[in-house]
Design a protein around this motif. Structure first.
Motif, PDB file in Angstrom:
ATOM      1  N   ARG A 133     -23.557  -4.982  61.109  1.00 27.59           N
ATOM      2  CA  ARG A 133     -24.456  -5.219  59.970  1.00 27.59           C
ATOM      3  C   ARG A 133     -25.649  -4.264  59.934  1.00 27.59           C
ATOM      4  NH1 ARG A 133     -25.188 -11.719  59.462  1.00 27.59           N
ATOM      5  NH2 ARG A 133     -26.187 -11.387  61.477  1.00 27.59           N
ATOM      6  N   SER A 134     -25.955  -3.667  61.093  1.00 24.96           N
ATOM      7  CA  SER A 134     -27.118  -2.775  61.135  1.00 24.96           C
ATOM      8  C   SER A 134     -26.927  -1.546  60.265  1.00 24.96           C
ATOM      9  CB  SER A 134     -27.401  -2.334  62.577  1.00 24.96           C
ATOM     10  OG  SER A 134     -26.427  -1.387  63.009  1.00 24.96           O
ATOM     11  N   GLY A 135     -25.671  -1.139  60.121  1.00 23.07           N
ATOM     12  CA  GLY A 135     -25.389   0.068  59.348  1.00 23.07           C
ATOM     13  C   GLY A 135     -25.707   1.352  60.080  1.00 23.07           C
ATOM     14  N   LYS A 136     -26.179   1.240  61.315  1.00 18.77           N
ATOM     15  CA  LYS A 136     -26.554   2.419  62.090  1.00 18.77           C
ATOM     16  C   LYS A 136     -25.330   2.990  62.816  1.00 18.77           C
ATOM     17  CE  LYS A 136     -31.222   0.631  62.948  1.00 18.77           C
ATOM     18  NZ  LYS A 136     -32.187   0.177  63.983  1.00 18.77           N
ATOM     19  N   PRO A 137     -25.246   4.305  62.930  1.00 17.89           N
ATOM     20  CA  PRO A 137     -24.126   4.902  63.657  1.00 17.89           C
ATOM     21  C   PRO A 137     -24.074   4.386  65.095  1.00 17.89           C
ATOM     22  CG  PRO A 137     -25.316   6.569  62.416  1.00 17.89           C
ATOM     23  CD  PRO A 137     -26.148   5.316  62.342  1.00 17.89           C
ATOM     24  N   ALA A 138     -22.891   4.067  65.560  1.00 15.70           N
ATOM     25  CA  ALA A 138     -22.706   3.578  66.929  1.00 15.70           C
ATOM     26  C   ALA A 138     -21.296   3.917  67.377  1.00 15.70           C
ATOM     27  CB  ALA A 138     -22.948   2.070  67.007  1.00 15.70           C
ATOM     28  N   LYS A 139     -21.148   4.070  68.676  1.00 16.65           N
ATOM     29  CA  LYS A 139     -19.844   4.380  69.245  1.00 16.65           C
ATOM     30  C   LYS A 139     -19.219   3.111  69.820  1.00 16.65           C
ATOM     31  CE  LYS A 139     -21.028   9.170  70.335  1.00 16.65           C
ATOM     32  NZ  LYS A 139     -21.111  10.210  71.395  1.00 16.65           N
ATOM     33  N   LEU A 199     -19.274   3.281  62.259  1.00 17.50           N
ATOM     34  CA  LEU A 199     -18.899   3.186  63.672  1.00 17.50           C
ATOM     35  C   LEU A 199     -17.892   4.271  64.009  1.00 17.50           C
ATOM     36  CD1 LEU A 199     -18.478  -0.671  64.110  1.00 17.50           C
ATOM     37  CD2 LEU A 199     -20.548   0.724  64.378  1.00 17.50           C
ATOM     38  N   GLU A 200     -18.014   4.800  65.226  1.00 19.29           N
ATOM     39  CA  GLU A 200     -17.112   5.858  65.691  1.00 19.29           C
ATOM     40  C   GLU A 200     -16.282   5.346  66.856  1.00 19.29           C
ATOM     41  OE1 GLU A 200     -17.328  10.172  67.999  1.00 19.29           O
ATOM     42  OE2 GLU A 200     -19.155   9.333  67.079  1.00 19.29           O
ATOM     43  N   GLU A 201     -14.980   5.477  66.730  1.00 15.82           N
ATOM     44  CA  GLU A 201     -14.084   5.076  67.815  1.00 15.82           C
ATOM     45  C   GLU A 201     -14.182   6.082  68.962  1.00 15.82           C
ATOM     46  OE1 GLU A 201      -9.337   4.285  68.756  1.00 15.82           O
ATOM     47  OE2 GLU A 201      -9.963   5.033  66.780  1.00 15.82           O
ATOM     48  N   VAL A 202     -14.345   5.571  70.188  1.00 18.88           N
ATOM     49  CA  VAL A 202     -14.386   6.406  71.389  1.00 18.88           C
ATOM     50  C   VAL A 202     -13.155   6.077  72.223  1.00 18.88           C
ATOM     51  CG1 VAL A 202     -15.659   7.000  73.474  1.00 18.88           C
ATOM     52  CG2 VAL A 202     -16.901   6.459  71.369  1.00 18.88           C
ATOM     53  N   VAL A 203     -12.347   7.084  72.488  1.00 21.46           N
ATOM     54  CA  VAL A 203     -11.062   6.829  73.146  1.00 21.46           C
ATOM     55  C   VAL A 203     -11.102   7.039  74.655  1.00 21.46           C
ATOM     56  CG1 VAL A 203      -9.744   7.371  71.072  1.00 21.46           C
ATOM     57  CG2 VAL A 203     -10.294   9.195  72.691  1.00 21.46           C
ATOM     58  N   GLY A 204     -12.213   7.534  75.187  1.00 23.44           N
ATOM     59  CA  GLY A 204     -12.309   7.779  76.618  1.00 23.44           C
ATOM     60  C   GLY A 204     -13.378   6.925  77.271  1.00 23.44           C
ATOM     61  N   ALA A 205     -13.412   6.961  78.602  1.00 26.62           N
ATOM     62  CA  ALA A 205     -14.399   6.189  79.359  1.00 26.62           C
ATOM     63  C   ALA A 205     -15.765   6.861  79.270  1.00 26.62           C
ATOM     64  CB  ALA A 205     -13.962   6.091  80.816  1.00 26.62           C
ATOM     65  N   GLY A 206     -16.828   6.053  79.480  1.00 26.66           N
ATOM     66  CA  GLY A 206     -18.182   6.612  79.474  1.00 26.66           C
ATOM     67  C   GLY A 206     -19.187   5.564  79.890  1.00 26.66           C
ATOM     68  N   GLY A 207     -20.402   6.000  80.276  1.00 32.00           N
ATOM     69  CA  GLY A 207     -21.460   5.064  80.672  1.00 32.00           C
ATOM     70  C   GLY A 207     -21.191   4.462  82.036  1.00 32.00           C
ATOM     71  N   THR A 208     -21.704   3.244  82.247  1.00 33.11           N
ATOM     72  CA  THR A 208     -21.461   2.533  83.503  1.00 33.11           C
ATOM     73  C   THR A 208     -19.960   2.383  83.717  1.00 33.11           C
ATOM     74  OG1 THR A 208     -23.523   1.283  83.319  1.00 33.11           O
ATOM     75  CG2 THR A 208     -21.825   0.375  84.752  1.00 33.11           C
TER      76      THR A 208
END
Length: 244
Positions: A133-139, A199-208
């Motif tokens: 609902r935020s409408g902000k870009p996010a992965k 929203l952007e789909e991320v297909v690989g691992a990342g972060g913690t």
């Protein structure tokens, strides 16, 4: 974490069972303040187990699918754990502390939960509505998949365990649907009509570090006649309607 107050309360109440569900359960927060997480997830767990043994209460410790590395699912209760992050390490240490205190105590490993929340950010699942609902870009990751369970289902399983009083040890349950965060966002969009083009789909691992697939084997409970599953889209929308 107040051991004295906890001991006093339990000595007064003398419950037949104690379900220990308190934990720092956000992997990023555990990584950020590991000492505090150790105190809550391990030290407090050990203290509570000792009090339960002292007063004759049977302890049920809520653990996590994150004790496994996600390499070869489904994971059986007697598979060797191999947590990839510090959250999984603390929960595994909690399991070990509980069963070392009293082998008749129970450990219930569960997946990511949703349902019965008062605020959306209480669950890694329901908080996705805010993101959408935020409408902000996010992965949003489609790499890691979970088998989410509704809190009502876990509550019913816990009640069944108390009623059936099985041997001590490790038991496991997870939902029957395997979903990534990206999948969950698509379900919310389909059910609500909300746009997810930001929203952007991320297909690989990342972060913690997080395991890719930690589906838990459910047969030990099923052989006892214990099985509760709410369809994800029905359970989720039943909860989200209060926030729409």
């Amino acid at each position: 974490t107040d051991f004295s107050a906890t001991r006093s309360m339990l000595q007064d109440l003398k419950p037949t069972h104690v379900i220990h569900a308190a934990a720092q359960r956000f992997p990023d927060k555990v990584e950020g303040d590991f000492e505090a997480a150790l105190k809550l997830n391990v030290e407090s767990t050990k203290n509570l187990a000792e009090v339960c043994k002292e007063i004759g209460s049977r302890m049920i410790y809520i653990s996590t699918d994150y004790v496994f590395d996600g390499e070869h699912p489904p994971f059986f209760h007697d598979n060797k754990p191999n947590p990839l992050n510090k959250y999984g390490e603390t929960k595994l240490a909690g399991e070990e502390a509980v069963l070392a205190t009293d082998s008749s105590f129970l450990v219930l490993r569960i997946p990511v939960l949703y349902g019965g929340v008062k605020t959306l950010n209480e669950s890694a699942v329901t908080v996705l509505l805010d993101v959408i609902r935020s409408g902000k870009p996010a992965k949003m990751s489609s790499y890691e998949v979970r088998c989410p369970a509704h809190t009502q289902d876990i509550a019913r399983i816990l009640l069944d365990l108390i009623r059936k009083s099985p041997d001590g040890g490790i038991y496991q349950w997870c939902g029957l649907e395997k979903l990534s965060k990206w999948d969950m966002c698509k379900i919310i969009s389909k059910e609500t009509g909300l746009d997810i083009s930001h929203l952007e789909e991320v297909v690989g691992a990342g972060g913690t570090p997080r395991p890719r697939d930690v589906e838990l084997d459910r047969e030990k409970l099923r052989r006892m006649g214990i099985e509760h599953h709410t369809k994800f889209n029905e359970g989720l929308m039943g909860d989200l309607k209060n926030f729409l």
